[in-house]
Design a protein around this motif. Structure first.
Motif, short mmCIF file in Angstrom:
data_model
loop_
_atom_site.label_atom_id
_atom_site.label_comp_id
_atom_site.label_asym_id
_atom_site.label_seq_id
_atom_site.Cartn_x
_atom_site.Cartn_y
_atom_site.Cartn_z
N ILE A 1 10.93 -1.26 -6.76
CA ILE A 1 9.48 -1.19 -6.92
C ILE A 1 8.91 0.10 -6.34
O ILE A 1 9.39 0.61 -5.32
N SER A 2 7.91 0.61 -7.01
CA SER A 2 7.12 1.75 -6.51
C SER A 2 5.70 1.26 -6.30
O SER A 2 5.12 0.64 -7.19
N LEU A 3 5.14 1.52 -5.12
CA LEU A 3 3.81 1.07 -4.74
C LEU A 3 2.86 2.25 -4.61
O LEU A 3 3.23 3.28 -4.04
N GLU A 4 1.63 2.08 -5.07
CA GLU A 4 0.64 3.14 -4.86
C GLU A 4 0.23 3.22 -3.39
O GLU A 4 0.23 2.22 -2.67
N LYS A 5 -0.11 4.42 -2.96
CA LYS A 5 -0.60 4.63 -1.60
C LYS A 5 -2.06 4.19 -1.51
O LYS A 5 -2.75 4.11 -2.55
N PRO A 6 -2.62 3.93 -0.30
CA PRO A 6 -1.87 3.75 0.94
C PRO A 6 -0.96 2.54 0.84
O PRO A 6 -1.14 1.69 -0.03
N ILE A 7 0.03 2.46 1.69
CA ILE A 7 1.05 1.43 1.59
C ILE A 7 0.47 0.02 1.58
O ILE A 7 1.02 -0.87 0.94
N ALA B 1 -3.35 -2.55 2.90
CA ALA B 1 -4.76 -2.54 3.29
C ALA B 1 -4.94 -2.39 4.78
O ALA B 1 -5.98 -1.91 5.25
N ASN B 2 -3.95 -2.80 5.56
CA ASN B 2 -4.03 -2.71 7.02
C ASN B 2 -2.63 -2.62 7.61
O ASN B 2 -1.64 -2.75 6.88
N LEU B 3 -2.56 -2.40 8.91
CA LEU B 3 -1.25 -2.18 9.54
C LEU B 3 -0.39 -3.43 9.58
O LEU B 3 0.84 -3.32 9.52
N ASP B 4 -0.98 -4.60 9.68
CA ASP B 4 -0.18 -5.82 9.67
C ASP B 4 0.57 -5.94 8.34
O ASP B 4 1.77 -6.25 8.32
N GLN B 5 -0.14 -5.71 7.24
CA GLN B 5 0.51 -5.76 5.94
C GLN B 5 1.55 -4.64 5.79
O GLN B 5 2.65 -4.86 5.27
N LEU C 1 -15.70 6.03 -8.64
CA LEU C 1 -16.84 5.50 -7.90
C LEU C 1 -17.24 4.10 -8.36
O LEU C 1 -17.73 3.30 -7.57
N ALA C 2 -17.03 3.81 -9.62
CA ALA C 2 -17.46 2.52 -10.16
C ALA C 2 -16.43 1.41 -9.96
O ALA C 2 -16.69 0.26 -10.30
N THR C 3 -15.27 1.75 -9.42
CA THR C 3 -14.23 0.74 -9.25
C THR C 3 -14.55 -0.17 -8.07
O THR C 3 -15.14 0.25 -7.08
N THR C 4 -14.13 -1.42 -8.19
CA THR C 4 -14.39 -2.40 -7.13
C THR C 4 -13.72 -2.00 -5.83
O THR C 4 -14.31 -2.13 -4.75
N TRP C 5 -12.49 -1.49 -5.93
CA TRP C 5 -11.75 -1.16 -4.71
C TRP C 5 -12.37 0.03 -3.96
O TRP C 5 -12.18 0.15 -2.76
N ARG C 6 -13.15 0.87 -4.68
CA ARG C 6 -13.84 1.97 -4.00
C ARG C 6 -15.18 1.49 -3.44
O ARG C 6 -15.57 1.86 -2.32
N GLN C 7 -15.91 0.68 -4.20
CA GLN C 7 -17.23 0.22 -3.77
C GLN C 7 -17.14 -0.79 -2.63
O GLN C 7 -18.00 -0.80 -1.74
N ASN C 8 -16.12 -1.64 -2.67
CA ASN C 8 -15.94 -2.66 -1.64
C ASN C 8 -14.49 -2.64 -1.14
O ASN C 8 -13.71 -3.55 -1.43
N VAL D 1 9.54 -1.74 -11.25
CA VAL D 1 8.14 -2.14 -11.35
C VAL D 1 7.29 -1.04 -10.73
O VAL D 1 7.45 -0.69 -9.56
N ASP D 2 6.43 -0.46 -11.55
CA ASP D 2 5.50 0.58 -11.08
C ASP D 2 4.17 -0.09 -10.82
O ASP D 2 3.40 -0.37 -11.75
N ALA D 3 3.91 -0.40 -9.56
CA ALA D 3 2.76 -1.23 -9.18
C ALA D 3 1.58 -0.37 -8.76
O ALA D 3 1.63 0.31 -7.73
N LEU D 4 0.51 -0.41 -9.57
CA LEU D 4 -0.74 0.28 -9.24
C LEU D 4 -1.80 -0.78 -9.02
O LEU D 4 -2.75 -0.93 -9.80
N LEU D 5 -1.64 -1.51 -7.94
CA LEU D 5 -2.49 -2.64 -7.61
C LEU D 5 -3.48 -2.27 -6.52
O LEU D 5 -3.25 -1.30 -5.78
N PRO D 6 -4.57 -3.04 -6.38
CA PRO D 6 -5.34 -2.92 -5.14
C PRO D 6 -4.37 -3.11 -3.98
O PRO D 6 -3.57 -4.06 -3.98
#
Length: 346
Positions: free
Chosen positions: A93-99, A101-105, A164-171, A70-75
């Motif tokens: 599974i391969s996950l996009e960086k950063p690993i 959203a926060n250190l707990d996760q 710039l227009a992506t949700t994950w970049r704006q918020n 699974v090549d996961a390019l998720l928020p």
């Protein structure tokens, strides 16, 4: 036989980078895809006739017995859930960086990875595989005892950035926004050469509202080895040249790596100075065909999955955790007025 890949998240980077890489790979075949908006998955699937299946849910992806990876390019805030599904259905599974959203996760992903060594959980951090890392490590072996470094990457703000227009970049939900999204690349190069960072004293600022969060970082770092140096990062300024360099200083010479865009990346090794009569010389080396695309990381991943030998996978959850932990420590330090802050360990 090649390995069937299910591509999860069919946005800009999946379209422009991952799909072309998988299409050229001798190890992988794009087999299926998923997006929360099914029409986007359908548009993505139309780009490759080998993509024969589109899923209605994320769980369906992991349930499919024909999927090898699974090549996961998720928020990235969704990476933990994807890893849990990978464990449940025994999928690599391969996950996009950063690993995460926060250190707990991030810590949870590391713990899951350690608890399930039978699965491959890789982070798609292609800077870990740069040729320049090996070249720099070889060069610093020649400059005696290393004492300090300067890592600098700054430039002007790109109003045409397609993200710039992506949700994950704006918020951004990932800590530090732009700093953790792009900064972990730079830290993969820095720590790949000099090892882990022990403490940071940092200041951050937000220059552009479009960044969604702080977007420049100026810091002093102490490595686990005792080497000290500065790490400066941020492309949020007005009209200026993009300036990227990494200088390492020892008692018998120096290494200067210029990886600014617009010319060939060049490493300059200057040896001498340990004593008045020490031999001195200068050697320049260009880094040709650097691994700036995702091809090398998938080549390593393919080799690992087909051979069962994961020793060449550099971007492990532990390594990616450290990159994010440096950003986390920098943000905490900045909020505390630049206080020396330890970098957490998983």
């Amino acid at each position: 036989m090649t390995l069937n890949v299910a591509i999860v998240g069919t946005g800009i980077f999946a379209t422009n980078q991952h799909l072309p890489t998988l299409q050229k790979s001798k190890y992988f075949t794009p087999y299926s895809c998923y997006n929360r908006t099914k029409s986007k998955a359908e548009a993505f699937a139309s780009k490759d006739p080998s993509i024969s299946k589109i899923y209605d849910s994320l769980e369906e992806v992991f349930e499919d017995p024909k999927v090898d990876l699974v090549d996961a390019l998720l928020p990235v805030q969704l990476n933990v859930d994807a890893v849990k599904l990978a464990v449940k259905h025994k999928k690599n599974i391969s996950l996009e960086k950063p690993i995460a959203a926060n250190l707990d996760q991030a810590k949870e992903i590391v713990q899951i990875s350690r608890a399930h060594p039978e699965l491959t959980i890789a982070i798609a951090e292609h800077w870990c595989y740069f040729k320049s890392i090996a070249a720099l490590k070889s060069a610093i072996d020649q400059i005696g005892n290393v004492y300090s470094f300067t890592y600098h990457s700054t430039g002007s703000f790109n109003f045409n950035n397609k993200y710039l227009a992506t949700t994950w970049r704006q918020n951004p939900e990932h800590i530090g926004g732009f700093l953790s999204d792009g900064g972990v690349h730079q830290l993969a190069l820095l720590t790949g050469v000099l090892g882990e960072i022990k403490t940071v004293s940092a200041h951050t600022r937000q220059v552009r509202k479009e960044s969604g969060d702080v977007d420049i970082l100026y810091s002093l770092a102490e490595m686990q080895s005792g080497v000290i140096g500065t790490f400066t990062y941020g492309s949020a300024f007005g009209n200026t040249s993009k300036s990227c360099y990494f200088q390492i200083l020892g008692d018998n010479g120096s290494v200067f790596f210029d990886f600014s865009p617009g010319h060939n990346e060049k490493l300059t090794l200057k040896v001498g100075g340990k004593s008045a009569d020490a031999e001195s010389f200068v050697k320049e080396t260009e880094i040709e065909n650097e691994y700036r695309s995702t091809e090398r990381e998938f080549e390593v991943l393919g080799e690992s999955l087909t051979s069962g030998d994961r020793s060449k996978i550099i971007a492990t959850p532990e390594v990616a955790f450290h990159h994010l932990a440096i950003i986390d420590a920098s943000l905490k330090s900045s909020k505390a007025g630049g206080q020396v802050t330890p970098v957490e360990r998983p």
